[in-house]
Scaffold this motif. Sequence first.
Motif, PDB file in Angstrom:
ATOM      1  N   SER A 134       0.809  -1.224   0.000  1.00 14.52           N
ATOM      2  CA  SER A 134       0.000   0.000   0.000  1.00 14.52           C
ATOM      3  C   SER A 134       0.840   1.270   0.000  1.00 14.52           C
ATOM      4  CB  SER A 134      -0.970  -0.005   1.177  1.00 14.52           C
ATOM      5  OG  SER A 134      -0.264  -0.072   2.390  1.00 14.52           O
ATOM      6  N   TYR A 135       2.152   1.122   0.169  1.00 18.06           N
ATOM      7  CA  TYR A 135       3.069   2.259   0.124  1.00 18.06           C
ATOM      8  C   TYR A 135       3.942   2.217  -1.123  1.00 18.06           C
ATOM      9  CZ  TYR A 135       1.765   3.222   4.953  1.00 18.06           C
ATOM     10  OH  TYR A 135       1.064   3.517   6.081  1.00 18.06           O
ATOM     11  N   SER A 136       3.547   1.399  -2.083  1.00 19.11           N
ATOM     12  CA  SER A 136       4.366   1.203  -3.283  1.00 19.11           C
ATOM     13  C   SER A 136       3.604   1.578  -4.539  1.00 19.11           C
ATOM     14  CB  SER A 136       4.807  -0.261  -3.394  1.00 19.11           C
ATOM     15  OG  SER A 136       5.571  -0.649  -2.282  1.00 19.11           O
ATOM     16  N   HIS A 137       4.303   2.276  -5.453  1.00 20.11           N
ATOM     17  CA  HIS A 137       3.744   2.474  -6.785  1.00 20.11           C
ATOM     18  C   HIS A 137       3.834   1.163  -7.544  1.00 20.11           C
ATOM     19  CE1 HIS A 137       3.747   6.609  -5.756  1.00 20.11           C
ATOM     20  NE2 HIS A 137       4.987   6.901  -6.119  1.00 20.11           N
ATOM     21  N   MET A 138       2.839   0.906  -8.360  1.00 21.75           N
ATOM     22  CA  MET A 138       2.797  -0.333  -9.129  1.00 21.75           C
ATOM     23  C   MET A 138       2.681  -0.029 -10.619  1.00 21.75           C
ATOM     24  SD  MET A 138       3.051  -2.645  -6.816  1.00 21.75           S
ATOM     25  CE  MET A 138       2.741  -4.097  -7.823  1.00 21.75           C
ATOM     26  N   SER A 139       3.276  -0.901 -11.417  1.00 23.71           N
ATOM     27  CA  SER A 139       3.256  -0.696 -12.867  1.00 23.71           C
ATOM     28  C   SER A 139       3.088  -2.019 -13.585  1.00 23.71           C
ATOM     29  CB  SER A 139       4.571  -0.059 -13.341  1.00 23.71           C
ATOM     30  OG  SER A 139       4.837   1.161 -12.697  1.00 23.71           O
ATOM     31  N   TRP A 140       2.629  -1.920 -14.807  1.00 23.74           N
ATOM     32  CA  TRP A 140       2.638  -3.043 -15.737  1.00 23.74           C
ATOM     33  C   TRP A 140       3.566  -2.675 -16.896  1.00 23.74           C
ATOM     34  CZ3 TRP A 140       0.568  -7.760 -15.010  1.00 23.74           C
ATOM     35  CH2 TRP A 140      -0.420  -7.894 -14.029  1.00 23.74           C
ATOM     36  N   TYR A 141       4.431  -3.614 -17.224  1.00 24.01           N
ATOM     37  CA  TYR A 141       5.315  -3.491 -18.370  1.00 24.01           C
ATOM     38  C   TYR A 141       5.033  -4.640 -19.322  1.00 24.01           C
ATOM     39  CZ  TYR A 141       8.254   0.126 -16.247  1.00 24.01           C
ATOM     40  OH  TYR A 141       8.717   1.305 -15.707  1.00 24.01           O
ATOM     41  N   ARG A 142       5.495  -4.507 -20.533  1.00 23.89           N
ATOM     42  CA  ARG A 142       5.380  -5.616 -21.477  1.00 23.89           C
ATOM     43  C   ARG A 142       6.613  -5.672 -22.368  1.00 23.89           C
ATOM     44  NH1 ARG A 142       0.450  -3.448 -25.430  1.00 23.89           N
ATOM     45  NH2 ARG A 142       1.650  -1.819 -26.515  1.00 23.89           N
ATOM     46  N   ALA A 182       0.827   2.658 -15.068  1.00 23.68           N
ATOM     47  CA  ALA A 182       1.336   2.736 -13.705  1.00 23.68           C
ATOM     48  C   ALA A 182       0.299   3.415 -12.823  1.00 23.68           C
ATOM     49  CB  ALA A 182       2.655   3.518 -13.666  1.00 23.68           C
ATOM     50  N   ILE A 183       0.367   3.096 -11.530  1.00 24.51           N
ATOM     51  CA  ILE A 183      -0.594   3.642 -10.585  1.00 24.51           C
ATOM     52  C   ILE A 183       0.120   3.977  -9.286  1.00 24.51           C
ATOM     53  CG2 ILE A 183      -1.268   1.325  -9.762  1.00 24.51           C
ATOM     54  CD1 ILE A 183      -4.168   2.446  -9.553  1.00 24.51           C
ATOM     55  N   SER A 184      -0.267   5.092  -8.689  1.00 24.22           N
ATOM     56  CA  SER A 184       0.365   5.506  -7.451  1.00 24.22           C
ATOM     57  C   SER A 184      -0.064   4.606  -6.295  1.00 24.22           C
ATOM     58  CB  SER A 184       0.003   6.965  -7.150  1.00 24.22           C
ATOM     59  OG  SER A 184      -1.398   7.093  -6.994  1.00 24.22           O
ATOM     60  N   SER A 185       0.616   4.770  -5.177  1.00 23.93           N
ATOM     61  CA  SER A 185       0.396   3.884  -4.035  1.00 23.93           C
ATOM     62  C   SER A 185      -1.046   3.926  -3.532  1.00 23.93           C
ATOM     63  CB  SER A 185       1.359   4.246  -2.904  1.00 23.93           C
ATOM     64  OG  SER A 185       1.215   5.615  -2.560  1.00 23.93           O
ATOM     65  N   ASN A 186      -1.662   5.111  -3.575  1.00 17.66           N
ATOM     66  CA  ASN A 186      -3.042   5.216  -3.096  1.00 17.66           C
ATOM     67  C   ASN A 186      -4.063   5.141  -4.232  1.00 17.66           C
ATOM     68  OD1 ASN A 186      -2.846   7.670  -4.376  1.00 17.66           O
ATOM     69  ND2 ASN A 186      -3.229   8.918  -2.551  1.00 17.66           N
TER      70      ASN A 186
END
Length: 123
Positions: A30-38, A50-54
Amino acid sequence: QVQLVESGGGSVQPGGSLRLSCEASGFRFSYSHMSWYRQAPGKEREMVAAISSNGGRTIYADSVKGRFTISRDNTKNTVYLQMNSLKPEDTAVYYCNANPREWLPVGIPGDYWGQGTQVTVSS
């Protein structure tokens, strides 16, 4: 230890949809930015979304804007990628990425990667 487990890949016809999931463990999701790569054969890995932590900020590659949607559920430690109107050029291995350095801009890749899930779009 850190784990990112992707699921939901597969084969689909052009115009179809898939929903990828990435379940995370071993770090403060919940404190981490998340992304999808290909990464497609013979090409470099590229950021898709990509999406921010919140969840308040999202960014997309121009090639997928209006077709893909990234979201997250911090209660389930899971990030999603809804892919609609799929095209053959979307064919690639899709990877989940986590960046626990929350102070960095959204979209900067972190050190944590999943194993990847294959998406094939073909008629």
